[in-house]
Design a protein around this motif. Sequence first.
Motif, PDB file in Angstrom:
ATOM      1  N   PRO A 174     115.851  10.849  69.554  1.00 13.78           N
ATOM      2  CA  PRO A 174     115.381  10.603  70.921  1.00 13.78           C
ATOM      3  C   PRO A 174     115.269  11.869  71.765  1.00 13.78           C
ATOM      4  O   PRO A 174     114.490  11.916  72.709  1.00 13.78           O
ATOM      5  CB  PRO A 174     116.448   9.658  71.502  1.00 13.78           C
ATOM      6  CG  PRO A 174     117.101   9.042  70.317  1.00 13.78           C
ATOM      7  CD  PRO A 174     117.074  10.094  69.257  1.00 13.78           C
ATOM      8  N   ILE A 175     116.057  12.915  71.413  1.00 15.22           N
ATOM      9  CA  ILE A 175     115.950  14.183  72.138  1.00 15.22           C
ATOM     10  C   ILE A 175     114.643  14.879  71.755  1.00 15.22           C
ATOM     11  O   ILE A 175     113.909  15.384  72.602  1.00 15.22           O
ATOM     12  CB  ILE A 175     117.104  15.137  71.764  1.00 15.22           C
ATOM     13  CG1 ILE A 175     118.452  14.460  71.967  1.00 15.22           C
ATOM     14  CG2 ILE A 175     117.047  16.428  72.551  1.00 15.22           C
ATOM     15  CD1 ILE A 175     119.574  15.194  71.293  1.00 15.22           C
ATOM     16  N   ALA A 176     114.391  14.885  70.440  1.00 13.44           N
ATOM     17  CA  ALA A 176     113.189  15.566  69.945  1.00 13.44           C
ATOM     18  C   ALA A 176     111.918  14.855  70.400  1.00 13.44           C
ATOM     19  O   ALA A 176     110.879  15.491  70.578  1.00 13.44           O
ATOM     20  CB  ALA A 176     113.234  15.648  68.420  1.00 13.44           C
ATOM     21  N   GLY A 177     112.007  13.529  70.609  1.00 12.26           N
ATOM     22  CA  GLY A 177     110.828  12.741  70.957  1.00 12.26           C
ATOM     23  C   GLY A 177     110.046  13.269  72.150  1.00 12.26           C
ATOM     24  O   GLY A 177     108.852  13.590  72.024  1.00 12.26           O
ATOM     25  N   PRO A 178     110.680  13.381  73.335  1.00  9.55           N
ATOM     26  CA  PRO A 178     109.927  13.865  74.504  1.00  9.55           C
ATOM     27  C   PRO A 178     109.389  15.285  74.341  1.00  9.55           C
ATOM     28  O   PRO A 178     108.280  15.585  74.777  1.00  9.55           O
ATOM     29  CB  PRO A 178     110.966  13.799  75.634  1.00  9.55           C
ATOM     30  CG  PRO A 178     111.963  12.788  75.177  1.00  9.55           C
ATOM     31  CD  PRO A 178     112.032  12.931  73.692  1.00  9.55           C
ATOM     32  N   ILE A 179     110.191  16.180  73.712  1.00 11.88           N
ATOM     33  CA  ILE A 179     109.732  17.568  73.540  1.00 11.88           C
ATOM     34  C   ILE A 179     108.546  17.615  72.593  1.00 11.88           C
ATOM     35  O   ILE A 179     107.505  18.213  72.888  1.00 11.88           O
ATOM     36  CB  ILE A 179     110.875  18.450  72.991  1.00 11.88           C
ATOM     37  CG1 ILE A 179     112.080  18.411  73.920  1.00 11.88           C
ATOM     38  CG2 ILE A 179     110.399  19.879  72.813  1.00 11.88           C
ATOM     39  CD1 ILE A 179     113.294  19.124  73.374  1.00 11.88           C
TER      40      ILE A 179
END
Length: 516
Positions: free
Chosen positions: A156-161
């Motif tokens: 979920p952290i990598a998703g927006p970036i």
Amino acid sequence: MNAVAAPRPDAFRPASVGLTTVGLSLATFMQVLDTTIANVSLPTIAGNLGVSADQSTWVITSFAVCMAISLPLTGWLTRRFGEVPLFVASTLLFTLASFLCGIAQSMPMLIAFRALQGAVAGPMYPVTQSLLISIYPPEKRGQALALLAMVTVVAPIAGPILGGWITDNYSWPWIFFINVPIGLFACLVVRSQLGARPQRLERPKMDYVGLITLIIGVGALQIVLDKGNDEDWFESTFIIATSIVSVIALAVFLIWELTDKEPIVNLRLFRHRNFAAGTTVLVFAYAAFFAISLLVPQWLQRQLGYTSTWAGLATAPIGLLPVLLSPFIGRYAPKFDLRVLASLAFLTMGATSLMRAGFNLDVDFNHVAMIQLIQGIGVALFFMPVMQILLSDLQPNEIADGSGLATFLRTLGGSFSASLTTFLWERRADVHHAHLTEHVTVYDPAAQQALATLGNGDPQRAAGLLDQMITLQSYQLSFNEVFHLLGWTFFSLVLVLWLAKPPFGAKTGAPPGGGH
């Protein structure tokens, strides 16, 4: 003659445990990534496909609600077809659905393919968890679950970036196309490594009444939530009819599931005090957390003018502390009262929500990112303690059903939250716009001076610019109100949490882990 015992699935070891772990983890990473990767891309998707911003949230809700509905089918599908074939089929279909999302030419097409993607995603995490546990010896299963938990935190952290960078530098369809090579690789690895794993297949009874009423009831309710604002709610015959269908279907579902011998969703688990309190807290806290994850990136782009990439970078710090703290929390949390840890989580997330409620249009990147970082403390202390609390008073043979039911309701809570959050933000912005406009009249000297300054003598240009300013302020006021509500929601959940009673240790015979 002595009968030869059938080989046990848990005794099977693949040729390469490490390669199998990579294949299983990649599939989970891909599936969890897709719950957040589209969040920062919604304004771009809405613009490219010619729909309003609130309509674009169907990209999120169609995925989440279909995944929630398919989750309860995991147990039946596993017993009927086997874990490895189910994993391979689900991952292949997820990959195909991802490709179809990327080539969608209209919003209805994209929503339909996202719904398919969500429907086949439901079994992926539970089956991955089960397979990962089975290929490790008992003394190393904790490490395997810690690795899987890390993947579910990082994705979920990598998703927006990742979503922001892809949208800005390529085009939004590539946020779905990147799943194709990952999914195919995961399928090939797991099929080659676990294809010979013995399966114990059954022909279990399917609760068709429960499944059909669940699909109709939840599907109709989601349509009401998503379309209500556009249709002016209960002024619309369509909304009234759909609401009636939802109420009747859900009523039949509840009655049937409470009386059927083999229900698809075991609602009788709510007789346990800790399960009832813990699941209630999990659903509402996750819904509020999901609302934050959806609203902040959209606000950054629509109100502050951030690109998708910078919106992703501003929201990403929320995941730094969970990644660093998760191993320590898993190791040391049992030494504390889990209610205290979860209470700290909700107090932190409530406080950061109230900090955002004080934002204005001049807030800078560092301030937004710092609050995201602080909220990470709450995220780190949230999932594991709450999951352990809600599973603590279940019998060993109820653990799997309890974990599945909690995950189902949590996913459903996130889906409903996406619709309600968007509705509240849009509706309250309309109210504030009307109130602010009332104060701009030709009889007000301050308004006349502002119009003259803005337009440089062009009344139409001045009126247009003033309306843009009022719209920005209206959405900002609405944003602040939504975060006031979210903050007090987190605080109130602390009271519900303390209805649970210790001890919170796992029952003897319970399977390790409980889903994340």
